[in-house]
Design an enzyme around this catalytic site. Sequence first.
Site, PDB file in Angstrom:
ATOM      1  N   CYS A  70      -0.403   0.882   7.681  1.00 38.32           N
ATOM      2  CA  CYS A  70      -0.789   1.347   6.337  1.00 38.32           C
ATOM      3  C   CYS A  70      -2.068   2.172   6.378  1.00 38.32           C
ATOM      4  O   CYS A  70      -2.252   3.079   5.571  1.00 38.32           O
ATOM      5  CB  CYS A  70      -0.974   0.156   5.403  1.00 38.32           C
ATOM      6  SG  CYS A  70       0.586  -0.650   4.994  1.00 38.32           S
ATOM      7  N   ALA A 125       7.228 -37.420  -7.582  1.00 37.40           N
ATOM      8  CA  ALA A 125       7.509 -37.547  -9.022  1.00 37.40           C
ATOM      9  C   ALA A 125       7.618 -39.032  -9.324  1.00 37.40           C
ATOM     10  O   ALA A 125       8.523 -39.702  -8.811  1.00 37.40           O
ATOM     11  CB  ALA A 125       8.804 -36.825  -9.375  1.00 37.40           C
ATOM     12  N   CYS A 141      -2.696  -3.351   7.023  1.00 32.83           N
ATOM     13  CA  CYS A 141      -2.375  -3.432   8.457  1.00 32.83           C
ATOM     14  C   CYS A 141      -2.776  -2.140   9.161  1.00 32.83           C
ATOM     15  O   CYS A 141      -2.806  -1.057   8.566  1.00 32.83           O
ATOM     16  CB  CYS A 141      -0.900  -3.727   8.666  1.00 32.83           C
ATOM     17  SG  CYS A 141       0.194  -2.366   8.231  1.00 32.83           S
ATOM     18  N   SER A 174      16.829 -43.279  -9.622  1.00 33.22           N
ATOM     19  CA  SER A 174      15.642 -42.421  -9.747  1.00 33.22           C
ATOM     20  C   SER A 174      15.899 -41.172 -10.572  1.00 33.22           C
ATOM     21  O   SER A 174      15.024 -40.324 -10.687  1.00 33.22           O
ATOM     22  CB  SER A 174      15.169 -42.010  -8.347  1.00 33.22           C
ATOM     23  OG  SER A 174      16.180 -41.269  -7.687  1.00 33.22           O
ATOM     24  N   SER A 200       4.430 -41.528   6.159  1.00 33.81           N
ATOM     25  CA  SER A 200       4.378 -40.989   7.533  1.00 33.81           C
ATOM     26  C   SER A 200       3.683 -39.633   7.565  1.00 33.81           C
ATOM     27  O   SER A 200       2.887 -39.355   8.454  1.00 33.81           O
ATOM     28  CB  SER A 200       5.797 -40.840   8.111  1.00 33.81           C
ATOM     29  OG  SER A 200       6.397 -42.085   8.257  1.00 33.81           O
ATOM     30  N   GLU A 249       0.828  -1.208   0.000  1.00 30.20           N
ATOM     31  CA  GLU A 249       0.000   0.000   0.000  1.00 30.20           C
ATOM     32  C   GLU A 249       0.866   1.263   0.000  1.00 30.20           C
ATOM     33  O   GLU A 249       0.557   2.236  -0.680  1.00 30.20           O
ATOM     34  CB  GLU A 249      -0.919   0.019   1.233  1.00 30.20           C
ATOM     35  CG  GLU A 249      -1.898  -1.140   1.307  1.00 30.20           C
ATOM     36  CD  GLU A 249      -1.347  -2.346   2.046  1.00 30.20           C
ATOM     37  OE1 GLU A 249      -2.155  -3.090   2.615  1.00 30.20           O
ATOM     38  OE2 GLU A 249      -0.120  -2.566   2.054  1.00 30.20           O
TER      39      GLU A 249
END
Length: 356
Positions: free
Chosen positions: A85, A153, A76, A167, A298, A53
Amino acid sequence: MISHKKYMDLAIKLAEKGKGSVSPNPLVGCIIVKRGRIVGKGYHRKYGEEHAEIMALKAAGKKAANATMYCSLEPCSHWGKTPPCTESIVEAGVREVVIGIEDPNPLVDGFRELKFRGIKTKIGILKEKARKLNEAYLKYMKTKKPFVILKVAMSLDGKIATSTGDSKYITSREARKFVHEIRNEVDAVMVGINTVLRDNPKLDSRLVKGKNPIKVVVDSTLKMPENSEVLKDPLKVIIATTNKAPKKKIDALHHKGINVIVVKGRQDMVDLSELMRELGKNQVASIMIEGGSHLNASAIKDKVVDKVLIFTAPKIIGNGLGAISSLGITKVDKAVKLKNITTRKIGKDMLVEGYL
């Protein structure tokens, strides 16, 4: 309303420029419009620097008087690293403020403050888009725990490595570059010790020349070799271990400047729920897990994952290492279900994105 959405969309796009530089602050973009023309714009560039801002008001100068301001997040209203601001907005004579979403920070009350000061104020314009932009900040601010992305992936038949453990590389360079962009945006990346021992990864953002995230290694008995690539920058490493780790090794790693977090063990594994609380205390607001099948499982079982990114390459490996080890699921209708799913093609690979 159409123009409100158009300008808010521009403010959100502007906010994205701060990715990787503002955490644990939010991404914020701001546009000032007068008589249908943009007279000022700004975004939060870096943690501790001027808010969006203020940058937009400086760019607009006197033209901010009687103008409309578009903020992707509630301005804020408190003193932090920078002045509030809302004061600057009032002083500049802005006539109307249009806000994407409210800020969950209890210290921020800009919407009500601006209304109280007599400025016309609207909130909730493009709120879903504004929320997604700051999904990590919103969770961190509400829970003091990081927003967790689980990235996988794999091949078309769900393998992340061959039977020999090879991998590199299942997915295309385009997909790997996309992952490096996310590494640049998140505060930390996390792997298990088995990934370090098998692949010795760098876990950096070299393909996009971005910042290198904090590296978190889950290592319950401290098997970490001293010459591992992840230890090259010890001040950006967190090792999560249990009280099964030798005290001498913990002290030696501390001496090198590495942050060793000892959390309680659960079945000889690091309790990931407790680890997330500890990482939150270390101002880690977002983290991407790039682990092997055990860490992936996990994380899902410990319910720490918010978002899943699964890259699937058009390759078939056959016998090899599965992407996610046992979750204890015996019936299909008990399978973990993703919500808000999107799919897209990246290079030759397919990316499925969803939330848990």
